[in-house]
Design a protein around this motif. Sequence first.
Motif, mmCIF file in Angstrom:
data_model
loop_
_atom_site.group_PDB
_atom_site.id
_atom_site.type_symbol
_atom_site.label_atom_id
_atom_site.label_comp_id
_atom_site.label_asym_id
_atom_site.label_seq_id
_atom_site.Cartn_x
_atom_site.Cartn_y
_atom_site.Cartn_z
ATOM 1 N N HIS A 94 -8.276 9.225 6.513
ATOM 2 C CA HIS A 94 -8.358 7.989 5.679
ATOM 3 C C HIS A 94 -7.112 7.342 5.675
ATOM 4 C CE1 HIS A 94 -11.837 9.933 3.229
ATOM 5 N NE2 HIS A 94 -11.181 11.081 3.421
ATOM 6 N N GLU A 132 -2.841 11.080 -1.314
ATOM 7 C CA GLU A 132 -3.293 9.129 -1.884
ATOM 8 C C GLU A 132 -2.617 8.687 -1.160
ATOM 9 O OE1 GLU A 132 -1.282 9.640 -5.309
ATOM 10 O OE2 GLU A 132 -1.058 11.969 -5.324
ATOM 11 N N LEU A 133 -3.900 7.402 -1.497
ATOM 12 C CA LEU A 133 -3.925 6.005 -0.434
ATOM 13 C C LEU A 133 -3.678 5.132 -2.120
ATOM 14 C CD1 LEU A 133 -5.913 7.718 0.634
ATOM 15 C CD2 LEU A 133 -5.679 5.971 2.497
ATOM 16 N N HIS A 134 -3.188 3.585 -2.159
ATOM 17 C CA HIS A 134 -3.292 3.038 -3.340
ATOM 18 C C HIS A 134 -2.674 2.411 -2.462
ATOM 19 C CE1 HIS A 134 -2.125 6.393 -6.506
ATOM 20 N NE2 HIS A 134 -1.650 6.556 -5.470
ATOM 21 N N SER A 135 -3.146 0.652 -3.839
ATOM 22 C CA SER A 135 -2.906 -0.413 -2.944
ATOM 23 C C SER A 135 -2.407 -1.263 -4.594
ATOM 24 C CB SER A 135 -4.411 -1.349 -2.894
ATOM 25 O OG SER A 135 -4.660 -0.373 -1.523
ATOM 26 N N THR A 191 -2.273 0.333 -7.791
ATOM 27 C CA THR A 191 -4.489 1.199 -8.018
ATOM 28 C C THR A 191 -4.765 1.692 -7.290
ATOM 29 O OG1 THR A 191 -4.766 -0.932 -8.969
ATOM 30 C CG2 THR A 191 -7.039 0.468 -8.690
ATOM 31 N N GLU A 215 1.305 -1.374 0.151
ATOM 32 C CA GLU A 215 -0.615 -0.018 0.172
ATOM 33 C C GLU A 215 0.808 1.326 -0.087
ATOM 34 O OE1 GLU A 215 -3.822 -1.530 2.397
ATOM 35 O OE2 GLU A 215 -2.251 -0.729 3.169
ATOM 36 N N HIS A 271 -6.458 3.411 -4.574
ATOM 37 C CA HIS A 271 -7.740 3.259 -4.189
ATOM 38 C C HIS A 271 -9.036 4.438 -3.204
ATOM 39 C CE1 HIS A 271 -10.088 1.675 -0.080
ATOM 40 N NE2 HIS A 271 -9.519 2.530 0.751
ATOM 41 N N ALA A 272 -7.866 5.950 -2.884
ATOM 42 C CA ALA A 272 -8.206 6.889 -2.914
ATOM 43 C C ALA A 272 -7.672 7.836 -2.862
ATOM 44 C CB ALA A 272 -9.415 7.076 -1.407
ATOM 45 N N THR A 287 -5.980 2.904 4.823
ATOM 46 C CA THR A 287 -5.727 1.607 3.546
ATOM 47 C C THR A 287 -6.124 0.775 3.797
ATOM 48 O OG1 THR A 287 -3.917 1.145 3.847
ATOM 49 C CG2 THR A 287 -3.305 2.997 2.974
ATOM 50 N N PRO A 288 -6.952 0.574 2.594
ATOM 51 C CA PRO A 288 -7.921 -1.501 3.238
ATOM 52 C C PRO A 288 -6.954 -2.354 4.413
ATOM 53 C CG PRO A 288 -7.732 -0.907 0.581
ATOM 54 C CD PRO A 288 -6.758 0.001 1.378
#
Lengths: 158, 158
Positions: free
Chosen positions: B108, A89-92, A103, A78, A105-106, B110-111
Motif C-alpha cells: 500500500h 498504518e498510513l496517515h495523512s 487522519t 504523511e 489513510h489506511a 500513501t496518497p
Amino acid sequence: MDLHEDCAPLAFLLGTWRGRGHGEYPTIDSFEYLEEVTFGHVGKPFLAYAQKTRHAETGQPLHAESGYVRAIGDERIEFVLSQPSGIVELHSGRVVGTRLDLTLHAVHTTPAAKSVTDVARSIEVTDNTLSYTVAMAAVGEPLTHHLRATLERELDTQ
Amino acid sequence: MDLHEDCAPLAFLLGTWRGRGHGEYPTIDSFEYLEEVTFGHVGKPFLAYAQKTRHAETGQPLHAESGYVRAIGDERIEFVLSQPSGIVELHSGRVVGTRLDLTLHAVHTTPAAKSVTDVARSIEVTDNTLSYTVAMAAVGEPLTHHLRATLERELDTQ
C-alpha cells in the motif's frame, strides 16, 4: 547534516524522548509502560521514527513500532509505520504549530494478526514534553482510546 | 536476553550486515550503493529489521526501510515494513533453511507516494553472506528486478 528544508516544520520532534505511558482497552487489563521514542533525520525530506516500550514494573519489552514521517511540502505530512503485531498504518496530515494533525489513510494487517480497522493518533510537543494518544478499533471493538504517554526530550550530550 | 523459541529458525539473520548493492529500474539510471542491515530481537516472537543505504561514491543517504519479521509458529513468518517513500509492505512466508520464502500479501502507498502495485523479495544467507533481491511493479511498470545486494555479517565485538 542539515535538516531538509521541507522538514523544518517538523524540527520540534527531533531527538530522543523518554517517559511513561498508560495503556487500556476494553479487552485487556490496563498497564503502565516506560517508553523511548526517537525522531531522526539524514538530510532528506522525512524523519525516521522508532519507538520501544517496556513494562513499568518488570522492565520486560512490550511494544515497538517504526516508520517515517514524510514532509511533502506546505507543512503537509504523511506518516507510515509498521508494528511487530503485524499492523501497518498510513496517515495523512499537517503540521499545526508543534502538533501533528493526522487522519488515517489506511490500516492493514497480516493474515495472522489481530484485526484492526481504525487507528487515530495525536502527537504534540509542549514545553519540551511530547505527549501522544493512540485510539484503535481492534478485535471487534469500535474506535476506543488505547494509549496515552508523556515523554521528556533527552538532552543532547554530543 | 534469550531468543524467543519461535524465532529459532530465524537466528541465522541476527546481527548487523554491511556490503554493497546494485539498483536498476526501467525508469531510472542504474546505481551502486553501500548498505547496512540489522536484524535484532528483544526476546519476543519477532525480529526487528532496519536498513539504510548510501550512494557508493558520494556517501549520500539514499534509501531506508524498517519493520519486523514475525515468527508465527511452524517456521511460518510474516514480514511487515515501511519505507520513507510512503510504501508499506506485508509479506507472508516460511523459513526454508537459511532462506526466507516470501509471498506478498499486500503493498500500500500513501496518497502522495509513487504508485507501487507489487513487490517480490528474496532474502538468503549462505556462508555468512546475506544476499537479497527486490523486484517491484511501480509507476506503471510490470514486476521488474530493482535491487540486488550482498552483505557480510559484522563480527560481534561486544
